[in-house]
Design a protein around this motif. Structure first.
Motif: not given
Length: 405
Positions: A343, A346-347, A374-375, A378, A382
């Motif tokens: 993503e 995001e990731t 953060h990534m 995430a 996922r």
């Protein structure tokens, strides 16, 4: 209980082999009888699960050549797999209900010669004919019958699975005569047991990286030219030019991946990459690893600021999934499988396949270290939601049940 035999050309340590091993482990956990048949297997160059005596690996036909004077690789691969299929059907005495084969479809008509016809599931990682360059008329002439055979024999399978929506589209564009054939997407999974083991002190990164390393980037792929590993080196050089000298000193890149002395391209490309690093002036901040152990690979993934995933139009690519599960952001080319696994923002980051774009993404992770956490979190969520072994196992077992009423 369904009895499933896997047919695979060379059981090394690539992405296709990872899927086959995971599929075998998944079905075994569901009570299926499982065997893996292959034309080459080296216990010193394999995934650890294949060393389990409860997951039998049968190797036949390794005496057949893999090439003729460095040429005719595809023809030799076809002949080796035809031999494996003939041996299985006529000489092995093995009882089975379903054959799971991948990469080489030419063995499918041989499997139909069984007295009691068994079901065949074919898993298409990517059309083989698209993996070969056609630079000369002679190559085109040589490949024409092989390409025809690939399309015709693929269509003989009772069920066809592909590894991504991207591959499904390429399948339809390539095999025009199979337009009416249904293809289902079965995403490769991640067998998380290897990644969940507590790190052993002996298998940490001590001694592997130079002292003073503060930010580690990782390229993880086979030593093949189509993987575009040089992009990682170009991006590293561009990044060091962006950074002030104080930050530049702590940057390091590890280029790690599958390597086989039998494969001339692996040997040649390893040397080419080392020469490229020297030309770019980054050899002092690059470490090259060949066929690292699972423990070293996991330690690298856990300790890296990001994985640099450089192939373009990759049909799926398990490395981004492995990285995300280890809470490691991914910087990947914005085409093929990573469009479905990563993503953007995001990731990790999806970039154009050039050094400037990759180095910009790397620079953000250097300058904004909070993004890594953060990534990373995430990405792990996922993988757990979309690529878990449980989801893969449920879906694959459902297909096997459909083939064995």
């Amino acid at each position: 209980m369904a009895r499933v035999v896997f047919l695979h050309p060379d059981l090394g340590i690539g992405g296709a082999e990872r899927l086959v091993v995971d599929a075998a482990v998944a079905l075994k956990s569901r009570g299926c009888g499982v065997q893996i048949w292959t034309a080459h297997y080296d216990p010193t160059h394999c995934f650890s699960e294949t060393l389990d005596p409860d997951l039998p690996v049968v190797c036949v036909g390794d005496w057949l050549p893999t090439s003729v004077c460095g040429y005719l690789h595809a023809l030799c691969a076809y002949l080796r797999m035809i031999y494996v299929a003939l041996y299985l059907v006529f000489f092995s005495g093995v009882e089975y209900d379903v054959i799971f084969c991948d990469q080489v479809s030419v063995c499918i008509p041989v499997l139909r010669l069984s007295r009691r016809r068994k079901k065949v599931l074919f898993y298409c990682h990517f059309p083989d004919q698209l993996l070969t360059q056609r630079k000369s008329a002679l190559t085109k002439l040589y490949r024409a019958p092989i390409d025809w055979l690939e399309e015709r024999t693929t269509g003989m399978a009772d069920m066809i699975l592909v590894n991504s929506q991207f591959t499904a589209g390429v399948f339809r564009e390539t095999f025009l005569s199979l337009g009416s054939v249904q293809t289902d997407v079965l995403y490769p999974s991640l067998n998380t047991l290897t990644f969940d083991r507590p790190p052993a002190e002996a298998q940490g990164l001590g001694g592997l990286l130079p002292e003073g390393t503060t930010t580690l980037f990782l390229s993880l792929n086979r030593y093949e030219r189509k993987k575009n590993l040089g992009l990682a080196l170009d991006a590293l050089a561009a990044l060091t030019n962006r950074l002030p000298s104080g930050q530049r000193a702590g940057i390091h890149l590890v280029v790690a991946g599958g390597y086989d002395d039998r494969v001339a391209e692996n040997v040649q490309h390893y040397s080419e990459l080392k020469e490229l690093a020297a030309r770019l002036g980054v050899e002092h901040c690059v470490t090259f690893l060949r066929s690292p152990s699972d423990e070293i690979k996991v330690a690298l993934l856990r300790g890296s600021a990001a994985v640099l995933y450089t192939p373009s139009r990759e049909h799926f690519g398990i490395v981004p999934v492995e990285a995300m599960y280890c809470c490691c952001p991914v910087i990947a080319v914005n085409s093929g499988g990573p469009l479905e696994s990563v993503e953007d923002g995001e990731t990790g980051f999806l970039c154009e396949p050039n050094a400037d774009d990759f180095s910009q993404a790397m620079n953000r992770l250097v300058r904004e270290p909070h993004l890594r956490g953060h990534m990373g979190q995430a990405g792990r969520r996922r993988v757990q939601d979309k690529f878990s072994l449980q989801a893969f196992s449920d879906q694959l077992h459902g297909y096997i049940l459909r083939l064995t009423p």
